[in-house]
Design a protein around this motif. Structure first.
Motif, mmCIF file in Angstrom:
data_model
loop_
_atom_site.group_PDB
_atom_site.id
_atom_site.type_symbol
_atom_site.label_atom_id
_atom_site.label_comp_id
_atom_site.label_asym_id
_atom_site.label_seq_id
_atom_site.Cartn_x
_atom_site.Cartn_y
_atom_site.Cartn_z
ATOM 1 N N THR A 118 -25.874 24.034 8.793
ATOM 2 C CA THR A 118 -24.781 24.604 8.001
ATOM 3 C C THR A 118 -25.289 25.146 6.677
ATOM 4 N N TRP A 176 -21.720 24.121 16.245
ATOM 5 C CA TRP A 176 -20.605 23.678 15.395
ATOM 6 C C TRP A 176 -20.788 24.152 13.956
ATOM 7 N N SER A 180 -18.125 26.248 11.661
ATOM 8 C CA SER A 180 -17.657 25.813 10.347
ATOM 9 C C SER A 180 -17.858 26.895 9.291
ATOM 10 N N ARG A 184 -14.899 29.007 7.140
ATOM 11 C CA ARG A 184 -14.890 29.158 5.681
ATOM 12 C C ARG A 184 -14.915 30.634 5.282
ATOM 13 N N PHE A 249 -11.017 18.692 10.881
ATOM 14 C CA PHE A 249 -12.298 19.215 10.415
ATOM 15 C C PHE A 249 -12.113 20.557 9.709
ATOM 16 N N THR A 250 -11.306 21.436 10.302
ATOM 17 C CA THR A 250 -11.089 22.746 9.671
ATOM 18 C C THR A 250 -10.359 22.589 8.345
ATOM 19 N N VAL A 253 -12.934 21.600 5.895
ATOM 20 C CA VAL A 253 -13.744 22.750 5.491
ATOM 21 C C VAL A 253 -13.003 23.593 4.464
ATOM 22 N N PRO A 258 -17.970 24.385 3.786
ATOM 23 C CA PRO A 258 -18.692 23.981 4.995
ATOM 24 C C PRO A 258 -19.834 23.009 4.748
ATOM 25 N N SER A 261 -18.470 19.579 3.576
ATOM 26 C CA SER A 261 -17.719 18.970 4.677
ATOM 27 C C SER A 261 -18.647 18.277 5.658
ATOM 28 N N THR A 262 -19.720 18.967 6.043
ATOM 29 C CA THR A 262 -20.640 18.349 6.996
ATOM 30 C C THR A 262 -21.406 17.196 6.357
#
Length: 328
Positions: A118, A176, A180, A184, A249-250, A253, A258, A261-262
């Protein structure tokens, strides 16, 4: 009473961590039962479609959206991009990996390599700056991944197949990460993005799976599986892993961005590895323990490097959030 944006983001992060942790343990346990990886992917997509396809059709009609096929609230281009990476490829790669490698490997390599991919994609596509603190955290993640994946790669010379699962896990994490960053970049609404992912996966995968299994070109054990196992996969993989965690998850984000978030999923490697040891009886060798520690430390260090933005950065994030609320 409406939650504040911060409270919504934190709640979304908590739910995401719980479901992602359960996903790793349950997916490995499922690989030891009746169904094959493409069967589980089929049930995942089918279970999510039962909820999200009618929801998408309702959104398109109610808001007069120029969506795709009257089902996806996003354009064909965005539906295809997010659906390909966040829905179809991710599911097929991740479930296939559990048939080769144990859950402890997935605990390190999937959530561990996700911040790495990411960060690199965000720097390339979103022009995010990689700070020295974040770079050091990513170096720890790479070292942890090498400790786990390197040992399985050496085992390939003696006929081992765990390395295949490790590569599949890291490829799934890359897919993934692409999703993400796309979410964003385009300021995608959480519900609409999850619906679009499912619409594309349903149209692209379900007919192909049905035809290929009917012709015998794709192996399937769906007919031999107990009804309880099939129902559980429909509910957990479709309802939990796609519908609930896809939205949370979205939403995460949207609030944190992104990269953060991860990195906020730092608890997932440790919790899922612990779950694999307790519930699946998997051994935790020294290299796995060291890799887990390095990956977790790298994620935590990366979070600390991004949670104290400068005044200019804070203004930039606030402006992006206003744009997303307007577009949503």
């Amino acid at each position: 009473m409406r939650l504040s944006p911060r409270a919504t983001g934190i709640a979304a992060a908590v739910v995401t961590v719980i479901i992602w942790t359960s996903f790793i343990v349950i997916a490995r346990a499922s690989a030891q039962r009746t169904l094959g990886p493409f069967d589980i992917a089929f049930l995942r997509i089918l279970g999510a479609s039962c909820v999200l396809l009618p929801w998408g059709a309702w959104l398109v009609r109610r808001h007069g959206l120029p969506g795709w096929l009257g089902l996806s609230p996003l354009s064909f281009r965005l539906t295809a991009l997010t659906g390909l990476f966040g829905g179809l490829l991710y599911a097929m790669l991740a479930y296939s990996g559990f048939f080769y490698a144990p859950a402890v490997h997935a605990s390190v390599l999937m959530p561990g390599s996700l911040p790495l991919w990411t960060t690199l994609l965000a720097a390339l596509i979103l022009r995010d700056r990689i700070t020295p603190a974040r770079a050091l955290g990513l170096a720890c993640i790479v070292a942890g991944d090498l400790l786990v994946g390197g040992s399985s790669l050496l085992g390939a010379f003696s006929g081992g197949q765990v390395w295949k699962g490790d590569l599949l896990f890291m490829s799934a994490a890359f897919c993934w990460a692409v999703y993400s960053v796309l979410a964003r970049r385009h300021g995608l609404d959480a519900v609409r993005a999850t619906i679009a992912v499912t619409v594309f996966a349903f149209i692209a995968y379900v007919p192909a799976y049905t035809l290929l299994t009917a012709w015998g070109a794709m192996p399937s054990r769906l007919g031999a599986a107990p009804a309880g196992e099939v129902l559980f996969q429909l509910l957990f993989q479709g309802g939990g892993s796609v519908v609930i965690s896809g939205i949370t998850f979205t939403k995460m984000v949207q609030h944190f961005g992104p990269v953060r978030s991860t990195m906020l999923t730092a608890l997932v490697p440790g919790l899922s590895a612990l779950g694999a040891v307790l519930f699946l009886g998997e051994p935790l060798y020294w290299n796995l323990l060291a890799g887990l520690a390095l990956v977790t430390a790298g994620i935590v260090f990366g979070v600390r490097g991004t949670l104290a933005p400068t005044g200019a950065a804070m203004k930039k994030v606030a402006a992006e959030d206003r744009c997303m609320r307007t577009s949503g």
